[in-house]
Scaffold this active site. Sequence first.
Site, PDB file in Angstrom:
ATOM      1  N   ASP A 153       0.820  -1.201   0.000  1.00  0.00           N
ATOM      2  CA  ASP A 153       0.000   0.000   0.000  1.00  0.00           C
ATOM      3  C   ASP A 153       0.859   1.258   0.000  1.00  0.00           C
ATOM      4  O   ASP A 153       0.515   2.265  -0.621  1.00  0.00           O
ATOM      5  CB  ASP A 153      -0.927   0.006   1.224  1.00  0.00           C
ATOM      6  CG  ASP A 153      -2.129  -0.924   1.036  1.00  0.00           C
ATOM      7  OD1 ASP A 153      -2.290  -1.466  -0.075  1.00  0.00           O
ATOM      8  OD2 ASP A 153      -2.900  -1.083   1.988  1.00  0.00           O
ATOM      9  N   GLY A 154       1.991   1.207   0.723  1.00  0.00           N
ATOM     10  CA  GLY A 154       2.868   2.377   0.778  1.00  0.00           C
ATOM     11  C   GLY A 154       3.395   2.772  -0.593  1.00  0.00           C
ATOM     12  O   GLY A 154       3.559   3.953  -0.895  1.00  0.00           O
ATOM     13  N   ASP A 198      -3.392  10.782   5.041  1.00  0.00           N
ATOM     14  CA  ASP A 198      -3.678  11.738   6.098  1.00  0.00           C
ATOM     15  C   ASP A 198      -2.626  12.825   6.202  1.00  0.00           C
ATOM     16  O   ASP A 198      -1.462  12.625   5.887  1.00  0.00           O
ATOM     17  CB  ASP A 198      -3.802  11.031   7.447  1.00  0.00           C
ATOM     18  CG  ASP A 198      -2.682  10.033   7.695  1.00  0.00           C
ATOM     19  OD1 ASP A 198      -1.513  10.378   7.457  1.00  0.00           O
ATOM     20  OD2 ASP A 198      -2.982   8.904   8.103  1.00  0.00           O
ATOM     21  N   ARG A 246      -6.329  20.794  23.176  1.00  0.00           N
ATOM     22  CA  ARG A 246      -4.999  20.400  23.624  1.00  0.00           C
ATOM     23  C   ARG A 246      -4.932  18.892  23.461  1.00  0.00           C
ATOM     24  O   ARG A 246      -5.813  18.176  23.946  1.00  0.00           O
ATOM     25  CB  ARG A 246      -4.764  20.810  25.064  1.00  0.00           C
ATOM     26  CG  ARG A 246      -4.688  22.342  25.189  1.00  0.00           C
ATOM     27  CD  ARG A 246      -4.215  22.760  26.566  1.00  0.00           C
ATOM     28  NE  ARG A 246      -5.169  22.351  27.578  1.00  0.00           N
ATOM     29  CZ  ARG A 246      -4.903  22.326  28.881  1.00  0.00           C
ATOM     30  NH1 ARG A 246      -3.707  22.696  29.315  1.00  0.00           N
ATOM     31  NH2 ARG A 246      -5.828  21.962  29.738  1.00  0.00           N
ATOM     32  N   ASP A 305      -2.148  15.395  21.836  1.00  0.00           N
ATOM     33  CA  ASP A 305      -0.870  14.999  21.241  1.00  0.00           C
ATOM     34  C   ASP A 305      -0.835  15.379  19.765  1.00  0.00           C
ATOM     35  O   ASP A 305       0.240  15.621  19.204  1.00  0.00           O
ATOM     36  CB  ASP A 305      -0.671  13.483  21.352  1.00  0.00           C
ATOM     37  CG  ASP A 305      -0.185  13.064  22.734  1.00  0.00           C
ATOM     38  OD1 ASP A 305      -0.147  13.917  23.639  1.00  0.00           O
ATOM     39  OD2 ASP A 305       0.156  11.882  22.902  1.00  0.00           O
ATOM     40  N   THR A 354      -8.617   3.793   7.517  1.00  0.00           N
ATOM     41  CA  THR A 354      -8.237   2.493   8.086  1.00  0.00           C
ATOM     42  C   THR A 354      -6.750   2.457   8.459  1.00  0.00           C
ATOM     43  O   THR A 354      -6.213   1.390   8.754  1.00  0.00           O
ATOM     44  CB  THR A 354      -8.547   1.345   7.096  1.00  0.00           C
ATOM     45  OG1 THR A 354      -8.047   1.707   5.807  1.00  0.00           O
ATOM     46  CG2 THR A 354     -10.032   1.103   6.992  1.00  0.00           C
ATOM     47  N   ALA A 355      -6.101   3.632   8.414  1.00  0.00           N
ATOM     48  CA  ALA A 355      -4.683   3.693   8.770  1.00  0.00           C
ATOM     49  C   ALA A 355      -4.537   4.401  10.129  1.00  0.00           C
ATOM     50  O   ALA A 355      -5.184   4.002  11.092  1.00  0.00           O
ATOM     51  CB  ALA A 355      -3.911   4.409   7.661  1.00  0.00           C
TER      52      ALA A 355
END
Lengths: 288, 288, 288, 288
Positions: free
Chosen positions: C70-71, C143, C170, C172, C183-184
Amino acid sequence: MASAFNNVGLFIRKDDPVMEHAVVKVVEFLHSQAISVFINEPLRCVPNIDVISISDFPNKCDLTIAIGGDGTILSASRMLAGTQLAILGINVGRLGFLADITLAKLEQELSAVLSGQYREDKRFLLHATMLDTNNLIGTAMNDVVVHAHQSINMVEFETYINGRFLNSQRADGLVISTPTGSTAYAMSAGGPIVDVDLNAVVLASVCPHTLSNRPLVISATNTIDIVLSEQTSNTALVTCDGRPGHILQPGQAIRIEQHQDDIKLLHLEDHDHYSILRAKLEWGKKLT
Amino acid sequence: MASAFNNVGLFIRKDDPVMEHAVVKVVEFLHSQAISVFINEPLRCVPNIDVISISDFPNKCDLTIAIGGDGTILSASRMLAGTQLAILGINVGRLGFLADITLAKLEQELSAVLSGQYREDKRFLLHATMLDTNNLIGTAMNDVVVHAHQSINMVEFETYINGRFLNSQRADGLVISTPTGSTAYAMSAGGPIVDVDLNAVVLASVCPHTLSNRPLVISATNTIDIVLSEQTSNTALVTCDGRPGHILQPGQAIRIEQHQDDIKLLHLEDHDHYSILRAKLEWGKKLT
Amino acid sequence: MASAFNNVGLFIRKDDPVMEHAVVKVVEFLHSQAISVFINEPLRCVPNIDVISISDFPNKCDLTIAIGGDGTILSASRMLAGTQLAILGINVGRLGFLADITLAKLEQELSAVLSGQYREDKRFLLHATMLDTNNLIGTAMNDVVVHAHQSINMVEFETYINGRFLNSQRADGLVISTPTGSTAYAMSAGGPIVDVDLNAVVLASVCPHTLSNRPLVISATNTIDIVLSEQTSNTALVTCDGRPGHILQPGQAIRIEQHQDDIKLLHLEDHDHYSILRAKLEWGKKLT
Amino acid sequence: MASAFNNVGLFIRKDDPVMEHAVVKVVEFLHSQAISVFINEPLRCVPNIDVISISDFPNKCDLTIAIGGDGTILSASRMLAGTQLAILGINVGRLGFLADITLAKLEQELSAVLSGQYREDKRFLLHATMLDTNNLIGTAMNDVVVHAHQSINMVEFETYINGRFLNSQRADGLVISTPTGSTAYAMSAGGPIVDVDLNAVVLASVCPHTLSNRPLVISATNTIDIVLSEQTSNTALVTCDGRPGHILQPGQAIRIEQHQDDIKLLHLEDHDHYSILRAKLEWGKKLT
């Protein structure tokens, strides 16, 4: 070698069709070891076994062997609560959290346990009573659930821990779970996994209306009271391990406490609860 | 009435601008009660107070008063770990989980505590060491976090509980939290609330890759080892209560254990942790 | 039968060791069909193939075949954004969400696609720019993530949708995900699965401090602005599909918009995204 | 200035005790503007108003004013589905997501809307039918829920999207929600917030048994079929917006589709859905 157990009570659930084959094999093996065998239900496949009530197991047996799945062990445990009789589970279906003797290696594994090569695994039960009358509602090895009686409604209730007010909630229900039950319904409701040797109870809400609601883990030594609101006419259903339940009227309250006696499950010596968690939850294996 | 405490060490964090006004008021009150006062940092607003290191507090004081917020109490607790010196928190900002003396009622509430009207609240700390060298990484009252060092990476690690393999994970990180920390970072990571009197630790993964990952609650008496995978070149950062951390190289491991000595926090006698939870988490109040 | 495609550009990632075997097989097959073949990187295993930059693919090829996982398809898609060149994925590793031609059935499946038996699957990309300068930060098929630059810090930011203030947070970090990316990483952060034919974007916070924070799904036609707070000195890292990112200073802002051109992925005619979801997420199969 | 509306139908729910005062004020104001007023239920407090069925509203009125809370607007919307009649909500209780005219500023805000200063906000409805007979089960503005009929049971079902198999599940239930309903029951079940202008539907499971289950967001143009398993004897209850429902027998199936006509809600021109989200969900305000 002499057996550590000489009288074994077999516990089955009659509605379980797949256990009969296993029962025959277990009986054959136990008889070959000169061990007396009892059973809690008459079965055609083992016509010569003495049928006795499970309430007589503690008098006549020094071990209960539950044949079925986790549900069978839950049943046996609730019925034997308060006795010292140990329970060994034989798993006839999919991998279970509680029963680890498998049919494939029945003789070898049973033989090991009977010769004293086993580990004890203590689990506690909850019992639920009506707060005003002290009447017993039920005993649970997994969970006590307070659920809206009609599935289209919610329930509104207050929770008290040792008499101290915790919060009020509107939700589909509330699951009060033992560590044993933390991988059952409480998990579907978003609760954490609680290690089986931690003396703790999970309170997990089902579809809470409050967005900041989170599961809560408290010591199992606490007394938990749940008071159903009088402000709505909604009744609630209290169930123990998912069995047919008790209806709670608006304004009524239940008390949930740890049962005073633990249940003793027997496991093979190499039993590893974490490996069962990994297998059941499809967690990551060791990095190679 | 005689004070239960005659020598008080004030603990402040110098970078906290709003505590000075509170320090002046506390010093005035303590002096009016003929109590000796020390402070861990020189402050212009209280020029005549003896400045001593917090490591001398146990020798010279019989009470520490931490003035600031929850972070100030966390700092004091870590520094006083292993001593028997009790800590009282004075809250100068928003409602905190740990500090419950308020400026508005300072004299009345401080007076009550000094006269012996208080409750002890024992909290435990975690300490993290390098597994191979035993070198201390740090002490934590809230949590030890193993986090990907570079925020665009993940970490891959194995977890062992008392030497027993639990699972391997790929995630942004792992939070190992005390009950005190269960309402802090562990909660953002999806962990449950753990009652502060339960001797348990939460393991909550941050952005786990495994969909069936769930937070885990285990006894705090367990030893937890985290082994960073050698299979990727990703380093990890280990932090204690969120302070600048220690870099972990691939293949290295840390051990997290309960600190052998508890911390004693003092609270007003009517202190109710559940009412703080309700207020901070905006939970439901009693049904009227 | 005449091929629907006469000039094929092979796209590989040089750091992927397992794709070489597949490249050889693909080249052999394409040559047997008298199809011209180009490749974006020289490979010893196919020494006679013309190496051209992927930016020349649109001029010289009428199909891109991405060989890897996929990458690899994510990379090819970002580089071919804005061209009309279709991409076919050949999967050399574990089951992927994007690449569905398998090595086991290479000739048969490739043959089908080349003869015109394929379905088009349009996916959109996001692109992120600096709000003040309009400078491109990057393009993403999965994303755009705004993450605390130092993993021990959090970021504080405001979000605007079409210029309208949504909220301040606020956390991370914040994941802005396409349906492809749902789905990632967005899923690890708690986001929902978004069907790949829905023109929508997910905003999912990573470890949000606000307990009532929930993932948000909005139309992909919206413009999303993220403004990093000036109130802390914390910098942020903006990454696109997890590649090395762009540092955002306090007070700076980024804009995330849908890329104006879709990407065309080709699939076998019987391709079923839901069956891939079921397989990858271990969902329930049909009841028998 | 002439009113944009000359005949107004007031819609109330008779069991709502707090709306009477508001009705009187609204009637007074409308009469002062020489607007004809109808009402769907006789009320003693406004004895001279013509009572007509809501099914006559489209013939006799050019605007419906729903007085109550969000539930009142849900009722009016379901009953007016398929007509073009716009709905304006007057909120007599807590802040609502749908009704934004407040009693405090009634004359000013109503005046603005009547003079044409309003925005239209289109919302879609779902309708649920029996798959075999096409019989209507109900219409929903928030959600269609398939829930275990007995709260101690679970349901087992298959889901199909446009006839394509998605998955099978065992769960307490399944919520199929509009964007309007995404902040209602679907959110309690863990679903995301869906922007009200996105033409999408959320499928969120209630207490799913599968740990990898996640909420799914799909286009609202899809047809969703839910087939109750024949493998258990458990019946299900299908409810629309939480009203008394329809019992589904094992093996039966329902179809959920978007209603062909939108509902038009009217809002003040400065209406901001995000500010309502921030207020209701206690999200972060602008950083100062």
